[in-house]
Design an enzyme around this catalytic site. Structure first.
Site: not given
Length: 336
Positions: A164, A199, A201, A203-204, A209, A213
């Site tokens: 998908s 920072h 990232s 976002g997981r 994840s 920083n």
């Protein structure tokens, strides 16, 4: 010169020579004309010859403060950066509809059934990046500035129909930085300093994840259409995880082994083309990353963008995965 030269002229020449002792080239020229010049030269002609000679041999100081590519970009941005209806670009803004990999990172998703084996080696990548000025007047020195910046990068599996077409990876990078010109002009160029913290990232949640920083400094150099940035950084430490599933603590303690401790960027503008190189390296682990880019005119404000890269850390999820990538698409803004 004839030894029968008239005494008044001889005296005048000697006087001119001795009063010019503070200007050695001029003095030497006068004495040379006195000894070896033609007999019919007048004092006025000798003075003219020697003054022209002194001007030609006078050392010239290199020109400084000539605006280069970075200065021109900042100057153009500041005309509209406080306009409420204008977003100021920070890094490049682009979309690469076709972005290939010789080794897409399936290992990071090994625990997601049906996902890694259906990932495609061709995907779409785009980047959105802007900054907001926080001051209207100079803070510490003339023409300095304090900014908030934000950069979003996304890797979209647009060719993976069996799963998908998901977004495989998204990186978010907010930062706060200070920019100031320096009164240092090596090689006739201009320099500047950027200091900031950021920072980054994806976002997981646990397992996928990735984040870190950093505090950093940029040393900027420009000369005409050439620009260089050297960006060393220091990673701010985090606590160790008590277990793999612990939501607290460091998601990637070895990230510096692959991403290194600095980034070198060079850009050159030739006519309407912009060539760029971005490189990172950790010399102790011998792991790094390199990217070559080219932007070129298409139509209106749209520019073509082609890029090829190799190494570790093309995205946060891929920080410890090496691959070679090639992409072609459209850029809305250049590096410069």
């Amino acid at each position: 010169m004839n030894n029968n030269l008239k005494t008044p002229l001889t005296a005048a020449l000697m006087s001119l020579a001795f009063t010019a002792t503070a200007q050695e080239p001029l003095t030497e020229c006068v004495m040379d004309q006195f000894k070896h010049g033609e007999d019919n030269l007048t004092l006025s002609e000798i003075r003219s010859i020697c003054q022209q000679s002194a001007e030609l041999t006078q050392p010239t100081e290199p020109e400084t403060n000539i605006p280069g590519a970075i200065t021109n970009r900042i100057t153009n941005e500041r005309r509209t950066e406080h306009d409420a209806y204008v977003l100021t670009p920070h890094k490049m803004n682009y979309i690469l509809p076709v972005y290939t990999s010789d080794s897409i990172n399936r290992g990071a998703y090994i625990n997601r059934n049906g996902y890694p084996e259906n990932l495609e080696d061709i995907e779409t990548k785009f980047q959105l990046s802007f900054k907001v000025p926080l001051n209207q007047n100079s803070i510490l020195t003339e023409n300095d500035g304090l900014y908030l910046g934000f950069t979003l990068q996304a890797w979209w599996q647009t060719f993976a129909s069996d799963i998908s077409k998901p977004f495989r990876e998204t990186n978010y990078q907010p930062e706060l930085f200070y920019l100031a010109p320096l009164n240092w002009h090596p090689l006739g160029g201009n320099t500047g300093l950027v200091m900031g913290m950021e920072h980054q990232s994806n976002g997981r949640s646990q397992g996928l994840s990735r984040s870190w920083n950093r505090v950093y400094a940029h040393l900027l150099f420009e000369k005409n259409n050439f620009a260089l940035s050297l960006k060393p950084w220091y990673r701010l430490s985090e606590n160790e995880k008590s277990s793999v599933d612990d939501p607290e603590g460091d998601d990637n303690p070895d990230i510096a082994d692959y991403m290194g401790h600095f980034e070198l960027t060079t850009v050159y503008q030739w006519d309407k083309y912009e060539f760029s190189f971005i490189g990172r390296q950790n010399f102790s682990t011998n792991k790094g990353f390199g990217e070559i880019g080219l932007t070129f005119p298409l139509w209106g404000k749209l520019r073509g963008y082609a890029t090829v890269s190799d190494g570790y850390g093309e995205s946060l999820i891929d920080y410890n995965h090496s691959q070679t990538r090639f992409g072609i698409g459209i850029a809305l803004s250049d590096l410069l």
